[in-house]
Enzyme design. Structure first.
Site, PDB file in Angstrom:
ATOM      1  CD  GLU A  80      -2.936  -1.098   0.225  1.00  0.00           C
ATOM      2  OE1 GLU A  80      -3.083  -0.036  -0.423  1.00  0.00           O
ATOM      3  OE2 GLU A  80      -3.613  -2.128   0.024  1.00  0.00           O
ATOM      4  CB  CYS A 142      -5.968  -3.133   6.318  1.00  0.00           C
ATOM      5  SG  CYS A 142      -6.340  -4.874   6.617  1.00  0.00           S
ATOM      6  CG  HIS A 166      -4.566  -5.164   1.650  1.00  0.00           C
ATOM      7  ND1 HIS A 166      -4.723  -3.794   1.725  1.00  0.00           N
ATOM      8  CD2 HIS A 166      -5.393  -5.691   2.599  1.00  0.00           C
ATOM      9  CE1 HIS A 166      -5.613  -3.522   2.687  1.00  0.00           C
ATOM     10  NE2 HIS A 166      -6.025  -4.647   3.227  1.00  0.00           N
TER      11      HIS A 166
HETATM   12  N1  PCA Z   1      -8.285  -7.200   5.841  1.00  0.00           N
HETATM   13  C1  PCA Z   1      -9.276  -6.188   6.187  1.00  0.00           C
HETATM   14  C2  PCA Z   1      -9.331  -6.173   7.677  1.00  0.00           C
HETATM   15  C3  PCA Z   1      -8.526  -7.340   8.150  1.00  0.00           C
HETATM   16  C4  PCA Z   1      -7.851  -7.851   6.939  1.00  0.00           C
HETATM   17  O1  PCA Z   1      -7.019  -8.773   6.915  1.00  0.00           O
HETATM   18  C5  PCA Z   1      -8.955  -4.844   5.553  1.00  0.00           C
HETATM   19  O2  PCA Z   1      -8.479  -4.831   4.415  1.00  0.00           O
HETATM   20  O3  PCA Z   1      -9.172  -3.796   6.168  1.00  0.00           O
END
Ligand code: PCA
Length: 212
Positions: A80, A142, A166
């Site tokens: 990110e 996240c 992610h």
């Molecule tokens: N993904 C979610 C919350 C927890 C996770 O692993 C997110 O992208 O916010």
């Protein structure tokens, strides 16, 4: 050895597994790229996750912080680039479903990741792992933990590289969600290792006594 804090997140919503939980536990206490991995799993709870994470940072004084989370609709590993000052989402595991709330009242609109996201992405692609920089971490948990830790580091004047990555769902998860494309679990785990290696030649840190 330099500690590196690696966090995963517990399952949430309809997902019975969160691959980031298993990955970080498998890598806990391993040595990767000259770093000692210290793994922690965060709850999907707006009131607890960021607070816990900041406490872990204070406890282990890491060289860097890499936070991992699941993005079930993505098909690549996505470091990110940015976290924004908004909580606006469906329910967390404790039932909070914030709407348009700032994470930090009066805080900056956003923080850029202080991890080398381009270098990490390039390294993954060179190793044959589909990856691209993401320009939104969403407005769920996240994004919340990424923003919160970058804010906390700035408040404390700490120049610890920190950021969020992610990951897509695993093959096993796609058994229950045919619309999603899965990654082999081992490829996601390899990707995390490759990204950690890219941090090896970043500037030394105050806690690194092994280098001049
Ligand atoms: N993904 C979610 C919350 C927890 C996770 O692993 C997110 O992208 O916010």
């Amino acid at each position: 050895m330099k500690p590196l804090l690696l966090t995963g997140i517990e399952p949430f919503l309809e997902h019975r597994h969160n691959p980031t939980e298993q990955i970080v536990m498998e890598l806990d206490e391993e040595t990767i790229g000259g770093f000692e991995i210290i793994s922690r799993v965060l709850p999907v709870d707006y009131e607890r996750a960021a607070e816990m994470l900041i406490e872990y940072v204070e406890q282990c004084e890491p060289f860097a912080v890499i936070m991992l989370g699941l993005a079930a609709n993505r098909t690549k590993i996505t470091p990110e680039r940015i976290a924004i000052n908004v909580n606006d989402s469906v329910e967390d595991n404790a039932g909070h479903a914030p709407e348009d709330q700032p994470i930090v009242e009066g805080g900056p609109a956003a923080y850029f990741s202080t991890l080398p996201v381009k270098k990490m992405t390039d390294a993954l692609v060179q190793n044959g792992i589909p990856a691209e920089i993401s320009n939104t971490a969403g407005t769920y948990l996240c994004n919340n933990v990424m923003y919160s830790v970058l804010y906390a580091l700035e408040q404390r004047n700490l120049s610890i590289p920190a950021g969020f990555v992610h990951v897509p769902p695993t093959f096993e998860m796609t058994l229950h969600h045919s619309a999603h494309t899965g990654f082999p679990f081992t490829s996601i785990r390899d990707a995390i290792k490759i990204m950690i290696h890219t941090l090896s030649d970043l500037e030394g840190h105050a806690h690194d006594h092994s280098k001049s």
